[in-house]
Design an enzyme around this catalytic site. Structure first.
Site, PDB file in Angstrom:
ATOM      1  N   ASP A 255      -1.916 -23.951  28.887  1.00 41.94           N
ATOM      2  CA  ASP A 255      -1.219 -22.670  29.068  1.00 41.94           C
ATOM      3  C   ASP A 255      -1.031 -21.922  27.759  1.00 41.94           C
ATOM      4  O   ASP A 255      -0.329 -20.922  27.723  1.00 41.94           O
ATOM      5  CB  ASP A 255       0.187 -22.917  29.645  1.00 41.94           C
TER       6      ASP A 255
ATOM      7  N   ASP B  33       3.141 -26.414  30.687  1.00 39.20           N
ATOM      8  CA  ASP B  33       3.115 -27.731  30.060  1.00 39.20           C
ATOM      9  C   ASP B  33       2.528 -27.704  28.658  1.00 39.20           C
ATOM     10  O   ASP B  33       2.505 -28.706  27.964  1.00 39.20           O
ATOM     11  CB  ASP B  33       2.376 -28.748  30.941  1.00 39.20           C
TER      12      ASP B  33
ATOM     13  N   ASP C  63       4.658 -22.139  35.665  1.00 34.80           N
ATOM     14  CA  ASP C  63       3.395 -22.658  36.129  1.00 34.80           C
ATOM     15  C   ASP C  63       3.748 -23.668  37.221  1.00 34.80           C
ATOM     16  O   ASP C  63       4.812 -24.268  37.169  1.00 34.80           O
ATOM     17  CB  ASP C  63       2.677 -23.331  34.949  1.00 34.80           C
TER      18      ASP C  63
END
Lengths: 648, 128
Positions: free
Chosen positions: A527, A523, A330
């Site tokens: 997510d 994180d 990400d």
């Protein structure tokens, strides 16, 4: 009696038998001959071997068979046969039983020692905790035991002391060594309002903190719980051995009987020789090495990674990490810091920042905090402005030292002329996907400030190491393609997927899984679906709030290098499990035929004593192979302090 | 004649081993008793295996298994519940209670340290 005592008892009793065995070719015999051997071996059978016999009998009654069954059957067969042979005035084999017991006990003593040292890693983590705390109670500071500390208490922590529990600094600031919990080697500066972790060491200043988490809620105990779970978990690769273990011992017993029958009936050997082969088969086949192969490696591997701040949830994750082909990152908060910072100041730095700081001092815009942070680090004083007006979507206008001062985007400066040199700079910065604000004073545009969410220093070496290891790297982001490309270029990532809505992250993972197993690094906050869907979900922690539940692997430190460590350690541990299982299987598949006397024609035989020694060595070698995981070399973590001036 | 006797003896032994060890035998499950403090407790004797090897507790109420290891073998000194992250050493000839998590119904396997002996805990939904 403990195993060690039983071992020493049999060791002492076996020494005369050993001397007898060595002396025999020279015509030297033990005084008392067979009678001495009988007495010594009987003592060993009664004292040292009794637990084996007890356990074998108890298991037998339960319709179960284990390694004790094998040891008991092997030694009692040799012992009882020798009694019979002595009665018939034939050669005896008392020493076989005595030696087998001694060797097996030696193996168990060493193995128990090594297993304890393998499992101690987690317990050591809990020892890190402070025993007491300096708490504000009844109007004064008091030293009280840790168990009495409550949520909401104020605690004072002096330099050199350990932070007792998790909390937030209410007064003061300091540098903390958090390496024991997060694995992050550099000390971290913490100020008022920032969270501190229990068991970390306060290095420089005194501060007061308010307790937020105690007992088993603290980060450290959460980590310990997770590691414990990982260490007791099972790896899928183990399933075969688990299934085999049920039938292993009975099958070995049948093989031993067949060995005896074939030697006597088909080959026509004497029953005592045939019996030696059968006993050797029973002894060498003890499945200890097989049973130890996976749990010991799992224990050492997960323990070592925990020390580095990499928490591997279970054996399944470990196995999945071994097959990873692609690593998806990400962008925001994972590859980048997650908060914008000033990267460039064009024009007179002093003047531009002084005006920008003055204008932004009351603003709550995210860009403003980046500018104010920069002003602060440059040591520039923030002055007052008058006639402050915020123009929505454009910027801020005010009067500064009698003249008009402006800060904002290009639309705020339509009536001002941008010099050609500034114009070039502006385009260049924008091409680097930076957000650029212009600063005007009087009638002129005096400078530019470029702001960007910069990649973490650890991003570049991490990505290049992963690529070097043959992994595909992908970055996904909700940002537009231009920003994504700029960041990808800076950190050297292979592929980007831009304009991804948060809820579509899992879809990207699914897409990539068509090409092979995927690890997703995020994180852990928004997510979760992508982390769960990925073959291996790696959740990045940031200090105290680690999302332990969300990832298969949790990185306690907010350092991307942990991804390299996590994948590498998983691979190393899994390879070690495979190696251990391979050895344990090979040992049995080669050992059993040799013991059965298949190679006797060529002079290769295994006496029951040697079989006992080989079996002891096999478990010791498997456990030491697991312990060696503590020493295997990992990729060197680059020194991030040196690369901090690396242009980002 | 001697050889024939050996073959007959061997066949008998092999047959016995298969019949005794390899044919699955259903084990009776034992349900935990609830004491005055509403704690469900069940004692498992550790002697050549876990007896009873299957225990039943009810969901949602605190529960413990009291292990009593009689077997001196180091094989059984450790008990591992992989689902709950429990790994404990059982003292010999002493009662050793282990608290278990009854929040989720289901079947939970446990085993000795080397995964040779197995036992099972069934967490059942309570009958109304």
């Amino acid at each position: 009696m403990t195993i060690t005592q039983r071992f020493f008892f049999s060791l002492i009793a076996v020494i005369p038998l050993l001397i007898n065995m060595i002396g025999m070719p020279f015509g030297w015999m033990l005084p008392g001959g067979n009678w001495t051997a009988l007495v010594l071996t009987t003592a060993i059978m009664l004292v040292s071997a009794r637990p084996f016999l007890h356990s074998a009998w108890a298991a037998f009654k339960n319709h179960q068979a284990n390694m004790d069954t094998l040891v008991a059957i092997g030694t009692t067969t040799a012992y009882l046969y020798s009694l019979y042979a002595m009665y018939r005035h034939q050669p005896v084999f008392f020493e076989s039983a005595a030696f087998i017991i001694t060797f097996i006990l030696l193996g168990q003593v060493l193995e128990a020692k090594m297993r304890k040292s393998a499992s101690s890693a987690v317990e050591k983590l809990l020892d890190l905790q402070a025993k007491d705390a300096n708490v504000w109670r009844n109007g004064k500071w008091q030293q009280i035991p840790l168990e009495q500390v409550q949520i909401g208490d104020l605690i004072r922590v002096k330099p050199g002391e350990k932070v007792p529990v998790d909390g937030v600094i209410t007064e003061g600031s300091s540098n903390l060594d958090e390496s024991m919990v997060t694995g992050e080697s550099m000390p971290v500066t913490k100020n008022k309002g920032e969270k501190v972790i229990g068991a970390t060491i306060n290095q420089s200043g005194t501060f007061t903190m308010q307790v937020q988490k105690i007992g088993n809620q603290t980060l450290l105990s959460q980590i310990v719980q997770m590691v414990k779970k990982a260490q007791t978990s099972r790896a899928p690769i183990q399933r075969t051995t688990d299934q085999v273990s049920h039938i292993f011992v009975p099958v070995v017993l049948i093989l031993a009987i067949l060995t005896f029958v074939i030697w006597v009936v088909i080959i026509g050997e004497t029953p005592e020789k045939a019996m030696m082969f059968a006993v050797s088969v029973v002894i060498i086949a003890c499945p200890c090495a097989l049973g130890l192969a996976t749990p010991t490696a799992l224990m050492v591997g997960t323990g070592r990674s925990a020390k580095l701040g990499v928490l591997i949830k279970n054996g399944e994750v470990l196995e999945a990490a071994n097959n990873i082909k692609t690593v998806i990152f990400d962008k925001t908060g994972t590859i980048t810091q997650g908060k914008p910072v000033v990267t460039d100041v064009v024009g007179s730095k002093q003047q531009v920042l002084e005006i920008a700081g003055a204008l932004e001092s009351d603003s709550e815009h995210p860009l403003a905090s980046a500018i104010l942070a920069k002003v602060k680090t440059e040591g520039i004083k923030i002055s007052k402005v008058n006639n402050f007006t915020a123009i929505a979507g454009k910027g801020i206008k005010a009067s500064f030292k009698g003249q008009e001062a402006l800060i904002g985007n290009e639309s705020l400066f339509t009536n001002k002329i941008l010099s050609s040199s500034l114009k070039i700079q502006l385009t260049r910065l924008q091409d680097e996907a930076k957000t650029v604000v212009l600063v005007g004073y009087g009638q002129q545009i005096i400078g530019l400030i470029a702001i960007q969410d910069t990649p973490k220093i650890s991003a570049v070496p991490t990505i290049s190491t992963l690529k070097h290891q043959g992994l595909q790297t992908v970055m996904l982001t909700g940002d537009n393609e231009r920003v994504a490309k700029a960041i990808a270029q800076q950190v050297g990532i292979d592929w980007i997927v831009a304009n991804v809505l948060p809820q579509d992250k899992a879809k990207v993972v699914e897409e990539q899984q068509k090409k092979g197993p995927v690890a997703f690094v995020g994180d852990g906050i928004n997510d979760a679906p992508a982390l769960t869907l990925a073959n291996v979900g790696i959740a990045m922690g940031s200090g105290t709030d680690i999302a332990i539940e969300s990832g298969g692997i949790v990185l306690v430190k907010n350092n991307l290098w942990g991804v390299v460590e996590a994948i590498e350690l998983s691979k190393k541990t899994f390879q070690r499990i495979k190696l251990n299982l391979f050895w344990a299987f090979i040992y049995n598949t080669i050992g059993i035929p040799i013991a059965a006397g298949i190679f006797a024609k060529w002079g290769l035989i295994l006496s029951p004593e040697l079989a006992g020694l080989a079996m002891a060595l096999s478990s010791i070698s498997v456990v030491s192979s697991s312990l060696l995981l503590n020493r295997t070399k990992l990729s060197e973590e680059p020194d991030f302090a040196d690369s901090s001036n690396h242009k980002l | 004649m001697f050889k024939i006797l050996i073959v007959i003896g061997a066949l008998f032994l092999i047959g016995f081993i298969i019949w005794w060890f390899l044919i699955p035998r259903p084990q009776k499950a034992v349900t935990a008793r609830t004491d005055v403090n509403h704690l469900q407790n069940v004692t498992v004797k550790v002697d050549g295996g876990y007896r009873p090897s299957t225990v039943v507790v009810y969901q949602g109420k605190p529960a413990q298994i009291t292990f009593n290891r009689i077997d001196p073998s180091s094989c059984l000194e450790q008990v591992v519940f992989p689902d709950w992250g429990i790994s404990e050493y059982l003292p010999e000839k002493k009662e050793h209670p282990i608290k278990i998590d009854t929040s989720k119904a289901g079947e939970y396997q446990y085993a000795c340290g080397m995964n040779m002996f197995h036992g099972k805990v069934i967490v059942k939904k309570e009958r109304k």
